[in-house]
Each structure stands twice: as structure tokens, then as C-alpha cells.
Design an enzyme around this catalytic site. Structure first.
Site, PDB file in Angstrom:
ATOM      1  N   GLY A  90      -1.940   5.608  11.216  1.00  0.00           N
ATOM      2  CA  GLY A  90      -1.086   4.941  12.199  1.00  0.00           C
ATOM      3  C   GLY A  90       0.256   5.181  11.758  1.00  0.00           C
ATOM      4  O   GLY A  90       1.257   5.311  12.619  1.00  0.00           O
ATOM      5  N   ASP A  91       0.608   5.187  10.495  1.00  0.00           N
ATOM      6  CA  ASP A  91       2.096   5.283   9.956  1.00  0.00           C
ATOM      7  C   ASP A  91       2.361   6.867  10.350  1.00  0.00           C
ATOM      8  O   ASP A  91       3.515   6.982  10.615  1.00  0.00           O
ATOM      9  CB  ASP A  91       2.218   5.083   8.459  1.00  0.00           C
ATOM     10  CG  ASP A  91       1.587   3.656   8.144  1.00  0.00           C
ATOM     11  OD1 ASP A  91       1.714   2.670   8.984  1.00  0.00           O
ATOM     12  OD2 ASP A  91       1.140   3.535   6.954  1.00  0.00           O
TER      13      ASP A  91
END
Ligand code: ATP
Length: 309
Positions: free
Chosen positions: A251-252
Site C-alpha cells: 500500500g505504501d
């Protein structure tokens, strides 16, 4: 320049063990220690993309110095505000195919430190083209602290990746981030109910009043790709099957890809493809926040973006 914010960074320690024994001594041979926290994962990916990036947030004590050293070694520019508390350790014990985590809550921030940070942040934000805020807020900061930061950096675009009460607080205020990237679990948390992976349902959910005024909403769905809304357009992002090694931090990586693509003024299709490619490239590696860009184009070409009418 892209400014990344990590309000509660950590030294992430991983202890691989063949077996994890309770109530006795466990000896570890291969310890891995890295500067962690979601915003620093975003920063590392941006650095690999050759973006001009500065990392900021709050940092303190001996471990804070270690984080700065780690960033210096990888030639990542940083400008953290020093605090009196001690930056935290987060420990992951990898054993028998399982992961047991011990997460320190971290330092407690004083009111003086909070207002000093808003001033520090305002100066950095003035030099940035786009800003990302990632992760949880440390104890002591009010739950609307991200909203206060959004006020301070107006009119700079902000990509916000947080969850729970901090995200709910931002959605209630008038000053909005440019983009939010909830995963399906975070979206369900916001709505107070689970959401089906169904385009009509996702379209209806992202049209709810709580999201009004947010230009981009990208719902990341792990191996199922993503669903996105940009102004009044909806997109289903379909990704190919890949061999996954470690999806932590994907997600990052996606946030990094989206942020760099928006800064570069790319089309909706290219923004969504770049975000997903970086999430997938992160999932293909053992080390969080590390991607092999040699595979970028191959994956990029296999992603399908369908506009939903
Ligand atoms: P984290 O909190 O670990 O950073 P997240 O839950 O915020 O992750 P995900 O939805 O899991 O984010 O992943 C972001 C993107 O990375 C996905 O939209 C997808 O493009 C890619 N990705 C993640 N997991 C996988 C997987 N198992 N297979 C293929 N792609 C993946």
C-alpha cells in the site's frame, strides 16, 4: 519536490526464528533493522523512482539518530523535528510461517512540540509540489492533527494514507486531501460495514457524502487490484496474477507511485497503473519498500484500466 510525512516512525526489527519458544531464551542469528513507518516506506520507493523527496515528521532519542543515519546512508534527504521522547522499536518475529509482532506505541508528544511541528511543517510544505501523510499519529497529538496540517499547507495537494479515527476526523473537515487510499478493510471501517468487491456497490459507496470534495479515492484491494474514483469518473483496475514474496508495505509503494504520477501530471490511466505496478513490485520482494524496477514495464503493460460508466 515531494515531501513525505511520518509522524510516528520506528526502527523495524525482524527476528527470523525456526521455532519461537515461550518462557525461555530464543537466540537470533540474522537480525534485520531498518528505518520504518509507512511514510518512510513511501520515501524509499520515491527515492528508487528518482523523485526529489524530503522526509519529515517527529523523531527523538537514540533510535531517532539511528533513523537519520539510515536515511543518510541511502542518500535520502530529511528534515525531522526533534522531540524529547524516544522514537520506537517495532519487532516482527518470523517463525514457522507466522509473524508475531511487538509494536511499541512510541513517544507522547507535548502541546509545545505539536505547535512547533506545525510551524516546521509549514516551512517545508511551502517548498513542496505535493505532500504525503502516512500512518498513525503518535500519542499526545489531537486526533484532528492531520486536518490541522492540511490547513497549514493549503493549497498544496496532499495524499493521505491513514485509517480509523484520524481518517474520520479529516473527512469531517472542509479542507480536503487530494487523494486518499483506503484498502477494503479501512473502507469498511469508515462505513461501519463490509463492502463487496462489486463495481456497482463500490461506485455507490464512493459517492457517499463523506467523500465529497476529495478529488481522488483509490481503494486498494491487494491481489484484486483497485477501484478508483477521480472527480466523477470511476475506474476498475485489473492486475495480472504475480508470485508474491512479501506484500507488507505494498500500500505504501502504491501511495508512492500515485504521488509521483500526480506530481508529474500523468493521465488518470497512467496514475492508476503506476500506483498498482509499484504495489505489485513491492509484493514481489522480500524487503519492504524495495522494488526491482527492471520489471516495471512488463507489469505496467498487463494492467487493465476500465472506466465504469
Ligand atoms: P500495506 O498496509 O501492507 O501497505 P495495503 O493493504 O494498504 O498494504 P494493498 O491493497 O494490500 O495495500 O496493496 C496495494 C497494491 O499492491 C494493490 O492494489 C496491488 O496493486 C498490489 N498488491 C498487493 N498485494 C498483492 C498481491 N497479493 N498480488 C498482486 N498485487 C498485490
Amino acid at each position: 519536490m515531494i515531501l513525505t510525512i511520518t509522524m510516528n516512525p520506528s526502527i523495524d526489527i525482524s527476528y527470523p526464528l525456526e521455532t519461537f519458544k515461550l518462557d525461555t531464551v530464543n537466540r537470533v542469528k540474522e537480525v534485520r533493522k531498518t528505518a520504518g513507518g509507512k511514510g518512510l516506506n513511501v520515501t524509499r520507493i520515491l527515492k528508487q523512482l528518482d523523485a526529489e523527496v524530503i522526509a519529515s515528521g517527529l523523531i527523538g532519542g537514540f533510535l531517532g539518530e539511528e533513523i537519520k543515519k539510515d536515511l543518510d546512508q541511502t542518500r535520502i534527504a530529511h528534515d525531522f523535528l526533534p522531540i524529547s521522547g524516544e522514537t520506537r522499536n517495532c519487532i516482527a518475529i518470523l517463525h514457522e510461517g507466522q509473524q508475531t509482532e511487538i509494536l511499541e506505541s512510541g513517544p507522547v508528544i507535548s502541546e509545545e512540540e505539536a505547535s512547533a511541528f506545525l510551524e516546521h511543517f509549514g516551512k517545508l510544505a511551502a517548498k513542496a509540489d505535493i505532500i504525503s501523510f502516512s500512518g498513525s499519529l503518535p500519542e499526545g497529538l489531537p486526533i484532528d492533527f492531520y486536518s490541522q496540517m492540511l490547513q497549514v499547507c493549503q493549497p498544496k495537494p496532499v495524499v493521505l494514507d491513514c485509517s480509523g479515527a484520524a481518517l474520520t476526523a479529516v473527512l469531517k473537515e472542509d479542507v480536503k486531501p487530494k487523494l486518499i487510499k483506503p484498502n477494503t478493510e479501512e473502507l469498511a471501517g469508515l462505513l461501519g460495514r463490509s463492502v463487496l468487491n462489486d463495481v456497482e456497490e463500490l461506485k455507490a459507496v464512493l459517492s457517499e457524502p463523506m467523500f465529497t470534495g476529495i478529488e481522488w479515492i483509490v481503494v486498494s484491494m491487494g491481489g484484486d487490484g483497485a477501484f478508483a474514483k477521480h472527480f466523477d469518473k470511476f475506474y476498475r483496475v485489473t492486475i495480472p496474477k504475480i508470485e508474491v514474496v512479501n506484500p507488507v508495505g505494498s500500500g505504501d509503494a502504491t501511495v508512492a507511485g500515485l504521488t509521483a504520477a500526480i506530481e508529474a501530471g500523468l493521465s488518470d490511466e497512467a496514475v492508476l497503473k503506476q500506483g498498482n505496478v509499484l504495489g505489485m513490485l513491492n509484493a514481489q520482494e522480500a524487503t519492504t519498500g524495495h522494488v526491482n524496477l527492471a520489471n516495471y514495464q512488463i507489469l505496467f503493460d498487463q494492467i487493465n484500466i476500465e472506466e465504469i460508466g
